[in-house]
Design an enzyme around this catalytic site. Structure first.
Site, PDB file in Angstrom:
ATOM      1  N   GLU A 119       0.828  -1.206   0.000  1.00 43.57           N
ATOM      2  CA  GLU A 119       0.000   0.000   0.000  1.00 43.57           C
ATOM      3  C   GLU A 119       0.868   1.265   0.000  1.00 43.57           C
ATOM      4  OE1 GLU A 119      -3.196   0.470  -0.374  1.00 43.57           O
ATOM      5  OE2 GLU A 119      -3.830  -1.614  -0.383  1.00 43.57           O
ATOM      6  N   GLU A 123       0.419   3.883  -3.087  1.00 39.09           N
ATOM      7  CA  GLU A 123      -0.138   5.213  -2.838  1.00 39.09           C
ATOM      8  C   GLU A 123       0.899   6.327  -2.885  1.00 39.09           C
ATOM      9  OE1 GLU A 123      -2.506   5.284   0.704  1.00 39.09           O
ATOM     10  OE2 GLU A 123      -3.923   3.801  -0.070  1.00 39.09           O
ATOM     11  N   ASP A 141     -15.852   3.747  11.392  1.00 38.05           N
ATOM     12  CA  ASP A 141     -16.610   4.751  10.643  1.00 38.05           C
ATOM     13  C   ASP A 141     -16.351   4.713   9.141  1.00 38.05           C
ATOM     14  OD1 ASP A 141     -14.043   5.676  10.776  1.00 38.05           O
ATOM     15  OD2 ASP A 141     -14.563   7.720  11.334  1.00 38.05           O
ATOM     16  N   GLU A 169      -2.784  13.092  -3.863  1.00 47.40           N
ATOM     17  CA  GLU A 169      -1.697  13.944  -3.378  1.00 47.40           C
ATOM     18  C   GLU A 169      -1.008  13.202  -2.253  1.00 47.40           C
ATOM     19  OE1 GLU A 169      -1.919  18.247  -1.863  1.00 47.40           O
ATOM     20  OE2 GLU A 169      -3.735  18.066  -3.073  1.00 47.40           O
TER      21      GLU A 169
END
Ligand SMILES: [Zn+2]
Length: 203
Positions: A119, A123, A141, A169
């Protein structure tokens, strides 16, 4: 790579459930709402509710398949550079445009450490090496599912910082000037823990 019980003991108490975010950012508060399955994924029969050890589950009356609803593990990395933490801006829903610790859901059969390293690369473009467990947090959540966020500390090995995959970003941020909003409560809790640790270290 293994980290012994000493590390676990040292980290105990961190990442525990908390009533509210302590960094002043209000929880965004979408309740997890993964749809309940209605049909058996094995034989296609309509599922019926059963009770198993006091928990209501959906089960197949024909083949016995039980549709367990378990939290999904996600793994990520805490990467620091000159006192700043690496964050990525989300390019997709949920919480598109908000910031988070580089992390993502585990693939089936993947080791959590591999997920974290993968990851980070996907990213942020950075190849990292894990240096220890940072903490484990409950994800409550994320509207897609309940999750368990496993965070490792990591160091940059090589690569050029570049937003990719699910990020629009990426950047390093001072812990007292984090971008807003931070996407998920588990991430806010982890960043709060990180800030307290760094403060203690600098005293
Ligand atoms: Zn079935």
């Amino acid at each position: 790579m293994r980290w012994g019980s000493l590390m676990i003991a040292k980290r105990k108490g961190q990442g525990a459930a908390r009533g509210k975010a302590r960094d002043g950012v209000a929880p965004i508060g979408t309740r997890p709402s993964r749809p309940k399955p209605r049909y058996c994924i094995v034989c296609g029969t309509k599922l019926r509710p059963i009770r198993e050890h006091g928990v209501r589950r959906m089960a197949c009356p024909r083949c016995g398949f039980i549709a367990y609803r378990n939290p999904v593990p996600a793994c990520g990395v805490i990467v620091m550079r000159s006192g700043e933490v690496l964050l990525a801006k989300r390019a997709h829903e949920p919480r598109r445009g908000s910031w988070g610790i580089p992390a993502g859901f585990m693939e089936y059969g993947e080791h959590p450490e591999r997920t974290a390293v993968r990851e980070a690369k996907e990213e942020t473009g950075l190849i990292v090496r894990l240096s220890g467990l940072f903490g484990v947090y409950a994800g409550r959540d994320d509207p897609r599912t309940r999750a368990v966020l496993i965070l490792y500390r990591a160091k940059i090995v090589r690569g050029r910082l570049k937003a990719g995959d699910d990020a629009s970003e990426v950047g390093f941020f001072a812990l007292d000037r984090l971008p807003k909003p931070i996407a998920f409560r588990a991430h806010r809790e982890a960043l709060g823990d990180l800030r307290r640790m760094e403060r203690r270290k600098s005293r």
